[in-house]
Design a protein around this motif. Structure first.
Motif, mmCIF file in Angstrom:
data_model
loop_
_atom_site.group_PDB
_atom_site.id
_atom_site.type_symbol
_atom_site.label_atom_id
_atom_site.label_comp_id
_atom_site.label_asym_id
_atom_site.label_seq_id
_atom_site.Cartn_x
_atom_site.Cartn_y
_atom_site.Cartn_z
ATOM 1 N N GLN A 3 0.818 -1.208 0.000
ATOM 2 C CA GLN A 3 0.000 0.000 0.000
ATOM 3 C C GLN A 3 0.860 1.272 0.000
ATOM 4 O O GLN A 3 0.511 2.259 -0.628
ATOM 5 C CB GLN A 3 -0.931 0.009 1.205
ATOM 6 N N ALA A 4 1.996 1.237 0.678
ATOM 7 C CA ALA A 4 2.859 2.418 0.735
ATOM 8 C C ALA A 4 3.361 2.797 -0.658
ATOM 9 O O ALA A 4 3.351 3.971 -1.027
ATOM 10 C CB ALA A 4 4.032 2.174 1.672
ATOM 11 N N ALA A 5 3.774 1.812 -1.449
ATOM 12 C CA ALA A 5 4.246 2.087 -2.807
ATOM 13 C C ALA A 5 3.103 2.616 -3.663
ATOM 14 O O ALA A 5 3.294 3.509 -4.483
ATOM 15 C CB ALA A 5 4.827 0.825 -3.435
ATOM 16 N N PHE A 6 1.921 2.075 -3.455
ATOM 17 C CA PHE A 6 0.770 2.536 -4.216
ATOM 18 C C PHE A 6 0.442 3.979 -3.870
ATOM 19 O O PHE A 6 0.151 4.786 -4.743
ATOM 20 C CB PHE A 6 -0.447 1.631 -3.967
ATOM 21 N N GLU A 7 0.499 4.328 -2.598
ATOM 22 C CA GLU A 7 0.174 5.696 -2.184
ATOM 23 C C GLU A 7 1.224 6.694 -2.652
ATOM 24 O O GLU A 7 0.907 7.844 -2.933
ATOM 25 C CB GLU A 7 0.003 5.741 -0.672
ATOM 26 N N THR A 8 2.482 6.263 -2.760
ATOM 27 C CA THR A 8 3.560 7.145 -3.210
ATOM 28 C C THR A 8 3.428 7.479 -4.692
ATOM 29 O O THR A 8 3.551 8.626 -5.085
ATOM 30 C CB THR A 8 4.930 6.484 -2.962
ATOM 31 N N ASN A 9 3.198 6.459 -5.510
ATOM 32 C CA ASN A 9 3.066 6.684 -6.952
ATOM 33 C C ASN A 9 2.043 5.705 -7.514
ATOM 34 O O ASN A 9 2.402 4.676 -8.080
ATOM 35 C CB ASN A 9 4.419 6.515 -7.648
ATOM 36 N N THR A 11 -9.118 7.482 -4.761
ATOM 37 C CA THR A 11 -8.472 7.792 -3.483
ATOM 38 C C THR A 11 -9.098 9.079 -2.956
ATOM 39 O O THR A 11 -9.982 9.652 -3.588
ATOM 40 C CB THR A 11 -6.951 7.975 -3.642
ATOM 41 N N HIS A 12 -8.572 9.551 -1.838
ATOM 42 C CA HIS A 12 -9.109 10.793 -1.264
ATOM 43 C C HIS A 12 -8.830 12.009 -2.146
ATOM 44 O O HIS A 12 -9.517 13.016 -2.053
ATOM 45 C CB HIS A 12 -8.583 11.007 0.149
ATOM 46 N N SER A 13 -7.846 11.901 -3.052
ATOM 47 C CA SER A 13 -7.510 13.073 -3.857
ATOM 48 C C SER A 13 -7.426 12.816 -5.362
ATOM 49 O O SER A 13 -7.171 13.743 -6.123
ATOM 50 C CB SER A 13 -6.175 13.657 -3.385
#
Length: 76
Positions: free
Chosen positions: A23-29, A66-68
């Protein structure tokens, strides 16, 4: 899927679990991560299809909200 349902089932069984794996990699890019996952799944199914002589194919349309952002991906 065209030619049979194995490709569609392979995507169904692999896409969401892989999106959740890192999830961290997904949220980063998210765009890069989605592209990477779709390419991985495609390569893995092509290898399986080659070994088992499958002629299945599938078209994948993905929308992730996502939220944005709204991220859309299409393969096939």
């Amino acid at each position: 899927g065209h030619g049979g349902s194995r490709a569609a089932k392979f995507v169904r069984d692999n896409l969401v679990p892989r999106l959740r794996e890192d999830q961290a990699a997904f949220e980063t890019n998210p765009t890069e991560r989605l592209d990477h996952i779709l390419r991985q799944i495609d390569e893995e199914f092509l290898e399986l299809a080659d070994r088992c002589i499958y002629e299945d194919g599938a078209t994948v349309l993905v929308a992730i909200i996502t939220h944005s952002q709204i991220i859309v991906g299409h393969v096939g």
